[in-house]
Design a protein around this motif. Structure first.
Motif, PDB file in Angstrom:
ATOM      1  N   HIS A   3      22.804  51.153   0.729  1.00  0.00           N
ATOM      2  CA  HIS A   3      23.442  50.919  -0.661  1.00  0.00           C
ATOM      3  C   HIS A   3      24.152  52.289  -0.695  1.00  0.00           C
ATOM      4  O   HIS A   3      25.460  51.696  -1.214  1.00  0.00           O
ATOM      5  CB  HIS A   3      22.517  51.247  -1.862  1.00  0.00           C
ATOM      6  CG  HIS A   3      22.507  51.910  -2.873  1.00  0.00           C
ATOM      7  ND1 HIS A   3      23.427  51.214  -4.038  1.00  0.00           N
ATOM      8  CD2 HIS A   3      23.126  52.916  -3.661  1.00  0.00           C
ATOM      9  CE1 HIS A   3      23.860  51.763  -4.574  1.00  0.00           C
ATOM     10  NE2 HIS A   3      23.437  52.925  -5.542  1.00  0.00           N
ATOM     11  N   GLN A   4      24.433  53.715   0.193  1.00  0.00           N
ATOM     12  CA  GLN A   4      25.409  54.044   0.118  1.00  0.00           C
ATOM     13  C   GLN A   4      26.924  53.875   1.025  1.00  0.00           C
ATOM     14  O   GLN A   4      27.524  53.999   0.517  1.00  0.00           O
ATOM     15  CB  GLN A   4      24.843  55.784   1.045  1.00  0.00           C
ATOM     16  CG  GLN A   4      25.212  56.849   0.430  1.00  0.00           C
ATOM     17  CD  GLN A   4      25.923  57.360  -0.393  1.00  0.00           C
ATOM     18  OE1 GLN A   4      24.808  57.514  -1.613  1.00  0.00           O
ATOM     19  NE2 GLN A   4      27.080  57.771  -0.545  1.00  0.00           N
ATOM     20  N   GLN A  29      34.463  52.627  -2.733  1.00  0.00           N
ATOM     21  CA  GLN A  29      34.985  53.564  -2.604  1.00  0.00           C
ATOM     22  C   GLN A  29      36.369  53.692  -1.695  1.00  0.00           C
ATOM     23  O   GLN A  29      37.773  54.314  -2.175  1.00  0.00           O
ATOM     24  CB  GLN A  29      34.608  54.872  -2.285  1.00  0.00           C
ATOM     25  CG  GLN A  29      35.127  56.134  -2.719  1.00  0.00           C
ATOM     26  CD  GLN A  29      34.506  57.274  -2.824  1.00  0.00           C
ATOM     27  OE1 GLN A  29      33.585  57.497  -2.202  1.00  0.00           O
ATOM     28  NE2 GLN A  29      35.088  58.532  -3.102  1.00  0.00           N
ATOM     29  N   LEU A  40      28.402  52.009  -1.153  1.00  0.00           N
ATOM     30  CA  LEU A  40      29.178  52.470  -1.889  1.00  0.00           C
ATOM     31  C   LEU A  40      30.034  52.850  -1.333  1.00  0.00           C
ATOM     32  O   LEU A  40      31.988  53.194  -1.956  1.00  0.00           O
ATOM     33  CB  LEU A  40      28.081  53.457  -3.210  1.00  0.00           C
ATOM     34  CG  LEU A  40      26.804  53.514  -3.817  1.00  0.00           C
ATOM     35  CD1 LEU A  40      26.902  54.285  -4.535  1.00  0.00           C
ATOM     36  CD2 LEU A  40      28.164  52.843  -5.389  1.00  0.00           C
ATOM     37  N   THR A  41      29.982  54.148  -0.586  1.00  0.00           N
ATOM     38  CA  THR A  41      31.314  53.950   0.417  1.00  0.00           C
ATOM     39  C   THR A  41      32.367  53.487   1.093  1.00  0.00           C
ATOM     40  O   THR A  41      33.654  53.482   1.046  1.00  0.00           O
ATOM     41  CB  THR A  41      30.770  54.953   1.924  1.00  0.00           C
ATOM     42  OG1 THR A  41      29.475  55.813   2.055  1.00  0.00           O
ATOM     43  CG2 THR A  41      31.769  55.510   2.570  1.00  0.00           C
TER      44      THR A  41
END
Length: 229
Positions: free
Chosen positions: A104-105, A112, A108-109
């Motif tokens: 998930h991270q 971004q 998101l990265t």
């Protein structure tokens, strides 16, 4: 021992007997409930079995007792393998749970980063670059690309020579001079004035440069033709 103490002991015994009777009654109720449950399950099991037999009979499926026994035996023999498989599934499930926050991270990265590239104009740049590539592909044929592949080494050698510091400085000076020229207001030169200007040191040096350039260019062309032969 007084009558009061005897009465207290009797009351205590009665309380304990009441507790024992309550426990016996509760166990009796549990047994009755369990018996009722087993009876209900037995009825349901019989109905399910009968319905299964009817459905299998309608479908034309015949069950072989030996086959069922063999399957049951193999199932019992492979209990360890089944247990190992369940442990693997549990480990995989734990891994998914542990990796989910990381994935998930990472997602998101990545989002971004793509947003940052879009804000800086990279996405639009590459989009336009694809249009450039489309124009190149539609304009040039496969034969053109093959010829380019054969000539790419001389082209790169030429680019290498052009990008040498002294060559870049000469090109830069030529661009600066051309930029500073007032092309809309160039003075006219007569033959006499031109002859007079040719006696100046700048013109003499310029003429020497042109003559040296043409001489060396001709010599290089002759050398290239001889090497090809």
């Amino acid at each position: 021992m007084t009558e009061q103490n005897i009465q207290l002991q009797i009351d205590d015994i009665n309380k304990k007997l009441d507790l024992i009777l309550d426990e016996v009654y509760a166990q009796k109720q549990n047994r009755e409930s369990m018996n009722d449950l087993m009876a209900d399950l037995s009825i349901v099991g019989k109905d399910v079995f009968q319905n299964t037999v009817v459905q299998l009979d309608k479908a034309g499926v015949e069950l072989d007792g030996e086959t069922l026994a063999s399957i049951g035996l193999r199932f019992l023999q492979n209990l360890d393998n089944i247990n190992n498989l369940l442990e693997i599934l549990e480990s995989a499930n734990d891994f998914v749970k542990d990796a989910s926050p990381i994935v998930h991270q990472v997602g998101l990265t990545a989002i971004q980063k793509v947003n940052e590239l879009d804000q800086k104009g990279y996405i639009e740049f590459f989009k336009e670059l694809t249009n450039v590539l489309d124009n190149i592909i539609t304009h040039f044929s496969i034969e053109d690309v093959r010829e380019l592949a054969e000539k790419i080494v001389p082209i790169l050698e030429m680019v290498k020579e052009i990008t040498q510091p002294d060559m870049l400085e000469s090109v830069h000076n030529a661009v600066v001079v051309y930029k500073n020229l007032e092309t809309d207001d160039i003075p006219e030169y007569s033959i006499w004035k031109m002859m007079k200007e040719m006696n100046s040191p700048e013109m003499k040096k310029g003429m020497g440069f042109i003559m040296s350039f043409l001489k060396n260019l001709t010599a290089q062309q002759i050398k290239s033709k001889q090497e090809k032969k």
